[in-house]
Design a protein around this motif. Structure first.
Motif, short mmCIF file in Angstrom:
data_model
loop_
_atom_site.label_atom_id
_atom_site.label_comp_id
_atom_site.label_asym_id
_atom_site.label_seq_id
_atom_site.Cartn_x
_atom_site.Cartn_y
_atom_site.Cartn_z
N PRO A 1 29.61 41.63 38.46
CA PRO A 1 28.74 40.85 39.29
C PRO A 1 29.49 40.42 40.46
O PRO A 1 30.82 40.27 40.56
CB PRO A 1 28.69 39.43 38.61
CG PRO A 1 28.81 39.83 37.05
CD PRO A 1 29.89 40.92 37.15
N ASP A 2 28.88 40.15 41.72
CA ASP A 2 29.55 39.74 42.87
C ASP A 2 30.34 38.34 42.81
O ASP A 2 31.36 38.52 43.59
CB ASP A 2 28.37 39.57 44.04
CG ASP A 2 27.74 40.93 44.51
OD1 ASP A 2 28.44 41.95 44.12
OD2 ASP A 2 26.58 40.87 45.02
N ILE B 1 32.02 37.44 40.53
CA ILE B 1 33.58 37.89 39.86
C ILE B 1 34.13 38.42 41.00
O ILE B 1 35.59 38.22 41.22
CB ILE B 1 33.33 38.75 38.73
CG1 ILE B 1 32.63 38.13 37.50
CG2 ILE B 1 34.72 39.19 38.17
CD1 ILE B 1 32.58 38.94 36.16
N ARG B 2 33.58 39.45 41.64
CA ARG B 2 34.50 40.05 42.91
C ARG B 2 35.04 39.12 43.90
O ARG B 2 36.04 38.99 44.08
CB ARG B 2 33.71 41.14 43.52
CG ARG B 2 33.13 42.26 42.59
CD ARG B 2 31.96 43.14 43.29
NE ARG B 2 31.78 44.10 42.36
CZ ARG B 2 32.31 45.30 42.05
NH1 ARG B 2 33.26 45.68 42.85
NH2 ARG B 2 31.48 46.22 41.47
N ARG B 3 33.99 38.29 44.24
CA ARG B 3 34.31 37.18 45.07
C ARG B 3 35.50 36.10 44.56
O ARG B 3 36.60 35.75 45.22
CB ARG B 3 33.20 36.25 45.60
CG ARG B 3 32.34 37.08 46.80
CD ARG B 3 31.32 35.83 47.35
NE ARG B 3 30.46 35.13 46.08
CZ ARG B 3 29.57 35.76 45.43
NH1 ARG B 3 28.99 36.91 45.92
NH2 ARG B 3 28.88 35.12 44.68
N ASP B 4 35.22 35.81 43.36
CA ASP B 4 36.29 34.71 42.70
C ASP B 4 37.51 35.24 42.33
O ASP B 4 38.61 34.78 42.42
CB ASP B 4 35.50 34.14 41.35
CG ASP B 4 34.36 32.79 41.96
OD1 ASP B 4 34.18 32.99 42.96
OD2 ASP B 4 33.84 32.37 40.98
N LEU B 5 37.70 36.56 42.22
CA LEU B 5 38.94 37.18 41.91
C LEU B 5 39.69 37.27 43.20
O LEU B 5 40.93 37.09 43.10
CB LEU B 5 38.67 38.74 41.38
CG LEU B 5 38.29 39.00 39.95
CD1 LEU B 5 37.87 40.40 39.78
CD2 LEU B 5 39.54 38.55 39.06
N ALA B 6 39.30 37.30 44.28
CA ALA B 6 39.83 37.14 45.54
C ALA B 6 39.98 35.70 46.16
O ALA B 6 40.65 35.55 47.20
CB ALA B 6 39.23 38.18 46.51
N SER B 7 39.49 34.79 45.54
CA SER B 7 39.32 33.50 45.88
C SER B 7 40.84 32.70 45.94
O SER B 7 41.59 33.12 45.24
CB SER B 7 38.42 32.63 44.91
OG SER B 7 38.74 31.26 45.47
N ARG C 1 38.33 31.70 36.18
CA ARG C 1 37.12 31.81 35.48
C ARG C 1 36.97 33.31 35.72
O ARG C 1 36.13 33.78 34.72
CB ARG C 1 36.01 30.93 36.38
CG ARG C 1 34.77 31.10 35.88
CD ARG C 1 33.78 30.45 36.32
NE ARG C 1 33.44 30.85 37.82
CZ ARG C 1 32.30 30.82 38.48
NH1 ARG C 1 31.31 29.85 37.81
NH2 ARG C 1 32.19 31.37 39.72
N ALA C 2 37.02 33.89 36.98
CA ALA C 2 36.61 35.18 37.20
C ALA C 2 37.62 35.96 36.22
O ALA C 2 37.14 36.96 35.69
CB ALA C 2 36.82 35.50 38.44
N GLU C 3 39.03 35.66 36.22
CA GLU C 3 39.93 36.51 35.32
C GLU C 3 39.54 36.47 33.79
O GLU C 3 39.74 37.30 33.01
CB GLU C 3 41.25 35.79 35.71
CG GLU C 3 41.97 36.31 36.92
CD GLU C 3 43.06 35.43 37.23
OE1 GLU C 3 43.54 34.50 36.74
OE2 GLU C 3 43.79 35.77 38.29
N ASP C 4 39.26 35.00 33.43
CA ASP C 4 38.59 34.91 32.12
C ASP C 4 37.62 35.80 31.69
O ASP C 4 37.34 36.44 30.70
CB ASP C 4 38.34 33.56 31.73
CG ASP C 4 39.76 32.80 31.75
OD1 ASP C 4 40.72 33.21 31.59
OD2 ASP C 4 39.52 31.61 31.62
N SER C 5 36.47 36.03 32.68
CA SER C 5 35.20 36.57 32.31
C SER C 5 35.75 38.24 32.37
O SER C 5 35.12 38.96 31.56
CB SER C 5 34.42 36.46 33.53
OG SER C 5 34.10 35.04 33.73
N LEU C 6 36.48 38.55 33.13
CA LEU C 6 37.05 40.18 33.30
C LEU C 6 37.62 40.53 32.15
O LEU C 6 37.19 41.62 31.29
CB LEU C 6 37.78 40.46 34.65
CG LEU C 6 38.14 41.86 34.62
CD1 LEU C 6 36.91 42.88 34.73
CD2 LEU C 6 39.04 41.93 35.77
N HIS C 7 38.25 39.54 31.49
CA HIS C 7 39.24 39.72 30.43
C HIS C 7 38.21 39.93 29.08
O HIS C 7 38.11 40.89 28.19
CB HIS C 7 40.12 38.55 30.02
CG HIS C 7 40.83 38.56 28.93
ND1 HIS C 7 40.41 37.76 27.73
CD2 HIS C 7 41.93 39.24 28.32
CE1 HIS C 7 41.06 38.21 26.67
NE2 HIS C 7 42.06 38.99 27.23
#
Length: 58
Positions: A17-18, A20-26, A34-40
């Protein structure tokens, strides 16, 4: 990693999802976490399949 697993990983990354992409670079640590946990959580099933098949590299 097998070709099948590599393909599944590529598919997973393509459909991220977009948010996650945005939040990984936040720069906001809580958004990034939160994005790292979701990707995990999304990666765990792929890792489990590899381990169950005896293809664990680590």
């Amino acid at each position: 990693m097998t070709a099948s697993t590599d393909s599944k990983l590529t598919q997973l990354l393509r459909r991220l999802p977009d948010w996650i992409r945005r939040d990984l670079a936040s720069t906001d640590a809580s958004r990034r976490a939160r994005a790292e946990d979701s990707l995990h959580a999304m990666l765990l099933p792929l890792i489990a399949v590899e381990r169950a098949a005896g293809r664990d590299d680590g």
